[in-house]
Write a protein that holds these residues in place. Sequence first.
Motif, short mmCIF file in Angstrom:
data_model
loop_
_atom_site.label_atom_id
_atom_site.label_comp_id
_atom_site.label_asym_id
_atom_site.label_seq_id
_atom_site.Cartn_x
_atom_site.Cartn_y
_atom_site.Cartn_z
N PHE A 225 0.82 -1.20 0.00
CA PHE A 225 0.00 0.00 0.00
C PHE A 225 0.86 1.27 0.00
N SER A 226 2.00 1.23 0.68
CA SER A 226 2.88 2.39 0.68
C SER A 226 3.44 2.65 -0.72
N ALA A 227 3.86 1.58 -1.41
CA ALA A 227 4.38 1.73 -2.76
C ALA A 227 3.30 2.26 -3.70
N MET B 175 2.46 10.75 2.65
CA MET B 175 1.40 9.75 2.74
C MET B 175 1.97 8.37 3.01
N ASP B 176 3.19 8.13 2.55
CA ASP B 176 3.86 6.86 2.79
C ASP B 176 3.97 6.59 4.29
N TYR B 177 4.40 7.61 5.04
CA TYR B 177 4.51 7.45 6.49
C TYR B 177 3.14 7.37 7.15
N GLN B 178 2.16 8.05 6.57
CA GLN B 178 0.80 7.95 7.12
C GLN B 178 0.30 6.51 7.02
N VAL B 179 0.60 5.85 5.91
CA VAL B 179 0.17 4.45 5.75
C VAL B 179 0.84 3.58 6.80
N PHE B 180 2.15 3.77 7.02
CA PHE B 180 2.85 3.00 8.05
C PHE B 180 2.13 3.10 9.39
N LEU B 181 1.80 4.32 9.76
CA LEU B 181 1.23 4.55 11.09
C LEU B 181 -0.24 4.15 11.16
N LEU B 182 -1.03 4.56 10.19
CA LEU B 182 -2.47 4.32 10.24
C LEU B 182 -2.81 2.83 10.17
N SER B 183 -2.01 2.06 9.43
CA SER B 183 -2.27 0.62 9.37
C SER B 183 -2.10 -0.01 10.74
N LEU C 200 -6.49 5.21 1.43
CA LEU C 200 -6.45 5.38 2.89
C LEU C 200 -7.68 4.80 3.56
N PHE C 201 -8.79 4.79 2.86
CA PHE C 201 -9.96 4.12 3.43
C PHE C 201 -9.69 2.63 3.57
N LEU C 202 -9.03 2.03 2.57
CA LEU C 202 -8.72 0.61 2.66
C LEU C 202 -7.74 0.34 3.80
N VAL C 203 -6.92 1.32 4.13
CA VAL C 203 -5.99 1.16 5.25
C VAL C 203 -6.71 1.29 6.59
N THR C 204 -7.61 2.29 6.71
CA THR C 204 -8.17 2.64 8.02
C THR C 204 -9.59 2.13 8.24
#
Length: 746
Positions: free
Chosen positions: A282-284, A620-628, A553-557
């Motif tokens: 997802f980050s990529a 957003m890459d770091y947001q994915v790391f944290l939000l997941s 991001l919806f798929l992540v959170t």
Amino acid sequence: MLDGLARLIIRRRVAVLVISLFLALAGGAVSTSLFGKLVAGGFEDPNSESGHAVKSLSTTFDQVQPNMTVLITVKGDVDDPAVAAEGTKLTRELGKESGLVDVTSYWAAGKPSQMKSKDGDKALITGTLTGDEATSQKRASELADAYEGEHAGLDVKFGGYSKFQAELLEQGQKDASTGEAIAIPLTLIVLVFVFGSLVSASLPLIVAIITMMLTMGLMWVLAGVTDIGSLAASVVTLLGLGLAIDYSLLFVNRYREELSSGKQPDLALRATMTSAGRTVIFSALTVAVASCAMLWFPLLAVRSMGYAGALTALLAGASALIVLPAVLVMLGDKIDKGRVFGRKKRAAKAANPGGDTENGFWHRLATLVMRRPLPLATITTLFLLLLGAPFLGINIGMPDERVMPDSSSARQVSTAVKDDFQGSGQNTLVVVAPNGASDEKAVTGYAKQLSSLPSVGTVLTSTGSYAKGDQVAPAGAQSKAFAAKDAVYFQVSPTSDDPDVADKAVTEIRDGKSPFDIQVGGMAATNKDAASALVKWLPYALGSLLIVMLALLFLVTGSVLLPVMAIVLSLLSLTATFGALVWIFQDGHLAGLFGGFTPTGNIAATVPVMLFGLAFGLAMDYQVFLLSRMREEYELTGSPTKAVTHALERTGRIVTAAAVAIAIVFLAFTVSDISLVKAYGVGLPLAVLMDATLIRGVLLPAMMRLGGKATWWAPEGLQRVHARFGLREEARPKTPQRDLEQTPAG
């Protein structure tokens, strides 16, 4: 799927490594000729009015705008008979060169005043290099190598647009190599501090090098299909190192934790692949989507960086999920071999792999912030807006020779022409009437109208020369070249070589009436159209970017509010970046700190667009790391507060290490001698560090505290979508909290 991939890699690890190494070596081998296929520049819109004017000038009149200027400097006066003889001889020699046409000089053209410097010790030779951009750039370098230097008392220097582009390409290649040479050893030192082991620290760099070689190879293939701008190579190096290190840090850290929990290497890898591997995917995708937003713009330089960013992100993710696992399986439990320090700390962590989520730094910080969310969020937001305030005074321009170092031949010639010559024609405009201009009276009337404009000095066309609304010279032999059938073009010289005056002239011509359809070209018109194209396509790029980001991001959170919050905070983190961009590179503050450069009083219009695409993707890459991880903690605890504190504590150390590592990579490119590349080397680490500290440590916890459980709300229909397609850090069903206390943290 990821578990199946992990099992395949475990069974075929040798084959995976051999194939990966072969592809990387093949990519590295062909990439040695990549720079010969890249195109310098690409800062114009070929579909604009100025672009059509250039095409009409070439196809209808067989004319190409002069793109080569040779500066001749002598110790005495250029009118000295001996100097004149040598200057005339050099002009004839250049005129015989292949690929160079319309060569003229101060001596050959009848000694016009605009081709002689004010103090009389300099004169100009001009000409047009034919062929496409790549051909003309190559020929400019060849001619400079053959003629530059001392020639019978003449000091010869080559300049002009083609020479500038050739030097930009050559300097970019040198800067990429220098940046890599600085970034790789410094990053290795940081990774040793993070992992404490030479073997573990070397893994992210191995993945980074393979990623860059593969991407350069694909860029070589792509350059054979379409034009690719030279700045794309810098993007591959910057993002290739940065993203590969990011993804590898996340993956290796999780793998070591799985080993520490007592799992065998094969099982540890499968657990890592189905947890950290999902986040890497997802980050990529996040960075690739942000890069693809640049494909909306018609400027080759911007689109090329979009291609490079998307390819690099996807290949960095693929390398982290294919090459790295194969290496980890080969190493097994020897991953900590070559330990430099941290044995006691490592032993303690092995005894408690879940970590202390209640007393760590990031937990304490998040707890502090959530006790006073509103005042801390307000102070931090105001601070970021203050840092971004200089951006309100941005002046948009386009890059010219001043982005090059003082040693650049093209820059030296451009500076001399601007400072020492009067009305040299550096900013000459062309006004093309491609059809319906066969009436000489209409042509004469329009030429007089053009010459009467406030910012226009002289006008040349098929019916003669004009100035201040009157004809000053009748048509001569050279005037025939301005007409072809029912088409005609006008050569318009502004009142001065000041780019601002030329820009005003473009506006005056386009705003005025004309008896036939016209196309205004020239460097000032090209720059104006390029900036307009960026403004025109910006809403489409932003709109598509935000829509796709919200979906990812919806798929992540699994939340409706969190994606919006994450995007807003990421945009806020960019304020410091854009403020610094203007304060440093437009206004000239701290120029000496970053190796010295010439402040131009404006920012190239392409820089904010490119910087936004790359920096937003990284944020957003770091947001994915944290939000997941937050989503996982929320599902396990049901507490919005614990979701934040536990997730921050579990990811804080590794995300901070990744941010520091990638910042070092970017900062290494501030040694570049091209101020455009310096801007990325300053702006990108600022964006990354702001996001990894103030956004992640203060604003996100504060906003989530203010939102409470509503932060995680989604309609029932969207909840079903997330349950089926969403990303989870753990690929397993919910488990009671009491059974998870011995589960390793990621």
